[in-house]
Design a protein around this motif. Structure first.
Motif: not given
Length: 507
Positions: A333-337, A325-331, A341-344, A352-355
């Motif tokens: 907030s860091g506005e990574t690619k 969960g924290q990895l998703i939040k960091q990605a 893709a996960m924000k929506n 979030v899709p498994d892929a």
């Protein structure tokens, strides 16, 4: 050819790591390193560190004239996985019985001082028989040659061995170690002298094979063997007591020679219990100085304490604490690619899709700190499909803990959990209530901790729990942990399994 391939792999592996580490040191601003997980997995699977250690040790012990040919022959023996065990103890402690039972279970030869001599080279056998005929003790140097010769025979090379009753003195142990005869496990049987003296009365000896039996605890199944049994010499009360005293004097100096691989077992209990303790010890992998980085996954229902235990493990053992969960939040907030893709999905409250999740985890698990320090992952996988995808990507945990906690306990823990919006501190109204009245008044409950939401999360976890456990149980990685205990007790349970290699399976 084997050795050339082996050497090329060593050079390639270490030069590859050296180049990677040099890049990291030279340019700290570069994109984080992505190290293939197969490096560490391959080395761990094939015990490469122990293989290097054993080969170098054998070179230094034997000092062969042709080191290369010696290494090739050592590799071709293919005996890295066999068990080598010694069972030592005072007279009538049952060392031959336990040794024979272990050898049967391990499917390897059972060696004793009596049965080794007839099976060695003729010259050695004649020398030993001369001393026996003269009723003189066989010199340590000759015993060392006899043991080395017997262990060089194919059955011991391919299957391992269990040796009972030898060495008897410190000098013999040191001579064996100097000659390269170093067991993986040594079992020291112990019992009171009065118990041993009573047992000695029933001991019998087979003059044809040299095997030792007991009329009560270990009768031969063959009637012909039973008929030819004779009383063991030196088993009168005075003689047995003298032999026990001699053993007690020798074991004080002998035991420290095997302190790193030894286990004391109480022999004053049923044979089945003694054998159980001995087999459990032998089943544990031999001690190794190989770097073994833990790769642990914590799976459990909400409120089982995964976050807390992961933080404790990371703090004590320097592991990388990976909360999905924290990895998703960091990605995000860091506005990574990946974050984009996960924000929506996150904004809409959708999974979030498994892929996308797998790609996020692969990038993190391939970084240098995870490879060199190990990691503890929680919040993923949640389904068998995710677990399979993680394994297919090359990320194999060596421990998977299932944090067990009943639904009633989960509800009690979470629905009574409150947070102070001013300090951010979390309280539990039953077990950890605030002492300040003002703090108590402003406490708020997180929407995820309402009874309806907790039940929904529990239902989702229960749906996939069994298939997840079956997947990891099939790989002998699943371990159940009772989390309805205090934090320290749960941590001690996790810790005991984190630092201990998985036992061998001889079935």
């Amino acid at each position: 050819k084997k050795f050339n391939i082996f050497c090329h792999f060593v050079v390639y592996t270490f030069s590859g790591y050296q180049q990677l580490f040099s890049v990291e040191i030279m340019d700290q601003t570069a994109k984080p390193l992505q190290i293939p997980p197969t490096f560490a997995l391959y080395a761990e699977k094939h015990n490469l560190f122990d293989l290097y250690h054993d080969l170098i040790s054998q070179l230094l012990i034997h000092k062969p004239a042709d080191p290369l040919q010696f290494l090739i022959e050592s590799l071709e023996k293919d005996n890295a996985r066999v068990s080598t065990v010694m069972v030592l103890g005072p007279p009538a402690s049952g060392k031959h019985t336990i040794g024979k039972m272990l050898a049967g279970r391990l499917r390897c030869p059972h060696l004793t001082m009596q049965n080794m001599i007839p099976e060695v080279d003729r010259k050695l056998r004649q020398k030993a028989e001369f001393y026996l005929a003269e009723k003189q003790p066989i010199p340590t140097e000759l015993w060392t040659s006899i043991v080395k010769n017997r262990l060089s025979i194919q059955d011991c090379n391919r299957k391992g061995w269990v040796m009972s009753g030898f060495p008897q003195t410190r000098d013999q142990a040191v001579a064996l170690q100097t000659a390269g005869v170093i067991p993986d496990h040594v079992i020291f049987l112990e019992a009171k002298p009065t118990v041993l003296a009573e047992r000695a009365i029933g001991k019998r000896w087979d003059p044809e094979t040299g095997d030792i039996y007991h009329l009560v605890f270990d009768q031969p199944t063959d009637d012909d063997v039973l008929e030819r049994l004779v009383e063991c010499p030196g088993n009168s009360d005075s003689e047995i007591n003298e032999r026990i005293r001699e053993f007690e004097g020798r074991i004080i100096e002998l035991a420290p020679c095997y302190s790193n691989v030894g286990l004391k077992v109480n022999a004053d209990q049923p044979v089945a219990d003694v054998f159980h303790h001995a087999l459990e010890f032998v089943s544990s992998p031999r001690r190794s100085s190989a770097p073994r980085n833990p790769r642990a996954i914590l799976i459990g229902p909400p409120g089982s304490g995964r976050d807390t235990q992961a933080a404790l493990l990371a703090a004590k053992y320097g592991l990388v604490n990976l909360n999905c969960g924290q990895l998703i939040k960091q990605a995000i907030s860091g506005e990574t690619k990946a974050g984009g893709a996960m924000k929506n999905y996150v904004d809409r409250g959708m999974p979030v899709p498994d892929a996308i999740l797998l790609k996020l985890l692969k990038e993190r698990l391939c970084q240098l700190d995870c490879i060199t320090r190990g990691w503890v992952l929680h919040g993923y996988p949640r389904t068998r499909g995710q677990a399979e995808q993680l394994a297919d990507a090359g990320f194999q945990p060596n421990r998977v803990f299932f944090m067990e906690l009943g639904n009633a306990q989960v509800l009690e823990r979470l629905t009574n959990r409150m947070t102070d919006p001013v300090t951010g501190r979390r309280y539990q109204s039953i077990y950890d209530p605030p002492t300040d009245a003002q703090v108590k008044e402003r406490l708020m409950q997180h929407p995820r901790d309402t009874e309806a939401e907790v039940n929904r999360r529990l239902s989702r976890y229960s749906t996939f729990r069994e298939e997840l456990r079956d997947f990891y149980a099939s790989k002998s990685l699943a371990l159940d942990v009772n989390c309805d205990q205090d934090v320290e007790t749960v941590f001690e349970t996790l810790e005991s399994h984190i630092v201990t290699p998985l036992p061998k399976n001889f079935d």
